[in-house]
Enzyme design. Structure first.
Site, short mmCIF file in Angstrom:
data_model
loop_
_atom_site.label_atom_id
_atom_site.label_comp_id
_atom_site.label_asym_id
_atom_site.label_seq_id
_atom_site.Cartn_x
_atom_site.Cartn_y
_atom_site.Cartn_z
N ARG A 8 -11.84 15.78 8.11
CA ARG A 8 -12.81 16.31 7.00
C ARG A 8 -14.23 16.60 7.03
O ARG A 8 -14.61 16.29 7.90
CB ARG A 8 -12.61 15.24 5.78
CG ARG A 8 -11.38 14.77 5.18
CD ARG A 8 -11.47 13.55 4.23
NE ARG A 8 -10.21 12.65 4.95
CZ ARG A 8 -10.34 11.34 4.19
NH1 ARG A 8 -11.13 10.79 3.54
NH2 ARG A 8 -9.18 10.59 4.86
N ARG A 26 -2.58 -2.07 -3.46
CA ARG A 26 -3.94 -1.42 -3.32
C ARG A 26 -3.81 -0.17 -4.12
O ARG A 26 -2.59 0.55 -4.32
CB ARG A 26 -3.79 -0.78 -1.81
CG ARG A 26 -4.84 0.17 -1.56
CD ARG A 26 -5.07 1.00 -0.16
NE ARG A 26 -6.11 1.72 -0.01
CZ ARG A 26 -6.06 2.76 0.53
NH1 ARG A 26 -5.17 3.24 1.03
NH2 ARG A 26 -7.21 3.53 0.90
N ASN A 48 0.88 -1.25 0.13
CA ASN A 48 -0.13 0.00 -0.10
C ASN A 48 1.00 1.15 -0.15
O ASN A 48 1.50 1.70 1.14
CB ASN A 48 -0.82 -0.05 1.23
CG ASN A 48 -1.85 1.23 1.25
OD1 ASN A 48 -1.70 2.09 0.55
ND2 ASN A 48 -2.60 1.29 2.24
N HIS A 83 -12.88 2.93 0.45
CA HIS A 83 -12.72 1.86 1.52
C HIS A 83 -13.57 0.73 0.93
O HIS A 83 -14.10 -0.28 1.83
CB HIS A 83 -13.28 2.37 2.87
CG HIS A 83 -12.81 3.30 3.49
ND1 HIS A 83 -13.66 4.55 4.23
CD2 HIS A 83 -11.50 3.78 3.77
CE1 HIS A 83 -12.86 5.40 4.82
NE2 HIS A 83 -11.57 5.14 4.55
N GLU A 101 -8.05 -5.15 5.60
CA GLU A 101 -7.90 -4.70 4.08
C GLU A 101 -6.84 -5.68 3.39
O GLU A 101 -6.87 -6.19 2.20
CB GLU A 101 -7.76 -3.21 3.84
CG GLU A 101 -8.93 -2.50 4.07
CD GLU A 101 -8.99 -1.12 4.45
OE1 GLU A 101 -8.32 -0.80 5.51
OE2 GLU A 101 -8.98 -0.18 3.39
#
Ligand code: AMP
Length: 404
Positions: free
Chosen positions: A244, A94, A7, A183, A387
């Site tokens: 955010r 990823r 990743n 996600h 993940e």
């Protein structure tokens, strides 16, 4: 079968080496501050009786240097877990944004890299380092197959009514402005794992998967397929997050720019880095926010109230979208660890068939666990996300399909 999962971010590179016969992580870690004067690599060896941690600080000029370090560490006499890098059967990468081109994990070749690159404008901070990770892996592990797994692929099953914005249609046709969602690997993993624990095939279940971490997203999953998700064309949309905004009125941008003289870049930083929980109470880690709230910080309490309220509203919306819901699945840093947030989200939802057992909900949860009362029509679960395992599983599925 041994799979290396990579990743690659802009200044970091996370990795895991997994033995897929045993579904076990052999080693993993993160290389951070790539390009800084001093980089740091934290590597964990997990094959012994107890995990062993190795930390090295040195200049790590670029992703090539970082990947060299990883390759050296996994075969190192002390920190290593394999003797030779040829023992790796495949590398899973990823990739954040696959646009509409990728609906499934894909074997990487020169054309695929071009297609990924085509989506760079949609994820300018993420896709270029992801591609860099692929280039470096190809050079460093010649002859080993590289497979891309996209954050967006799980959401490609959304119907147009869910993924389109009410803008002139040509914005979608010409610029592919639409909801992509992110996600996806996490939502897919927890939906499937939840089905196993609920003892039903995933294609017989309607689930709402609630990924609450540094970034937060919620998905409506009908019979194993995503039909809606809260993040949008970018990961800025949906519920408020650590830093955010989540969903806000788009007219706020112009209003603030006119009143402050801020430019587009400053607005981008404001919305992505200075808003969310941090914007409300000055902190973005839920642990700090709860501590402050317990010490009487009213803004910290307000931030938690806003957060749980927004998550609750998305759950309500997706209950309506799905019609029937069998399970709500909490995951990621906040979803797994934060009983206050879970209780706040589930409070007063018995009218919608959701009843949380406060005793079962207590504390941090590190294994899949049911949290609902026997009376609850909707099941409530924590399923810790993984993940890397999902990426490695998709890599194995491709390799096995190739053998057939
Ligand atoms: P993730 O992005 O999934 O790694 O989640 C990171 C976030 O999870 C952190 O920023 C915290 O807000 C939250 N978190 C981690 N551990 C805990 C905990 N024990 N209690 C509450 N929140 C936590």
């Amino acid at each position: 079968m041994i799979v290396l999962v990579i990743n690659a971010g802009s200044s970091s590179l996370k990795y895991q080496l997994l033995n897929m016969q045993e579904n076990k992580v052999m080693a993993g870690g993160v290389v951070e501050r790539i390009g800084d004067t001093l980089g740091v690599v934290t590597h964990k060896k997990l094959t012994g009786a107890a995990p062993e941690k190795f930390v090295r600080e040195e200049k790590i000029a670029d992703h090539r240097d970082a990947m060299h370090l990883v390759a050296d560490l996994i075969i190192d006499e002390h920190a290593g877990v394999i003797k030779n890098k040829d023992e790796i059967n495949a590398i899973g990468h990823r990739v954040v944004q696959g646009g509409e081109d990728f609906r499934a994990a894909t074997v990487i070749d020169a054309d695929i890299k071009k297609s990924i690159e085509k989506n760079n404008p949609l994820a300018p901070l993420h896709n270029p380092p992801n591609l860099m990770g692929i280039d470096v892996a190809e050079a460093l592990f010649p002859g080993i197959i590289n497979i891309a797994v996209f954050d967006t692929e799980f959401h490609q099953t959304m119907p147009a009514k869910a993924f389109l914005y009410a803008l002139p249609y040509e914005f979608y046709e010409k610029m592919r402005v639409r909801r992509y969602g992110f996600h996806g690997t996490s939502h897919k993993y927890v939906a499937r794992a939840a089905a196993v624990h609920m003892d039903k095939p995933v294609d017989e279940l309607n689930l709402i998967t609630v990924h609450l971490g540094n970034g937060c997203s919620i998905s409506a999953v009908e019979k194993g397929r995503c039909i809606d998700t809260s993040m949008g064309m970018t990961p800025l949309a949906g519920v408020m997050m650590g830093t955010r905004t989540g969903d806000i009125d788009p007219a706020i941008q112009r209003y603030v720019m006119e009143n402050t003289g801020m430019g587009v870049d400053e607005m981008d930083t404001l919305f992505n880095k200075k808003s969310g929980l941090k914007g409300i109470c000055g902190m973005n880690d839920m642990r700090d926010i709860h501590d402050a709230g317990e010490n009487g910080n009213q803004r910290a309490k307000l931030a938690v109230d806003m957060f749980t309220y927004q998550v609750k509203k998305y759950i309500g919306a997706y209950m309506a979208a799905l019609g029937r819901v069998d399970g709500i699945i909490f995951t990621a840093g906040i979803g797994e660890n934060d009983d206050i947030v879970r209780a706040g989200v589930c409070a007063d939802l018995s009218g919608l068939g959701m009843e949380l057992d406060l005793e079962k909900n207590r504390g941090r949860i590190s294994e899949p666990k049911a949290l609902h009362t026997p009376e609850s029509r909707v099941q409530i679960w924590v399923i810790p996300t993984n993940e890397e395992l999902q990426i490695a599983q998709e890599v194995v599925d491709i390799l096995q399909a190739q053998k057939k």
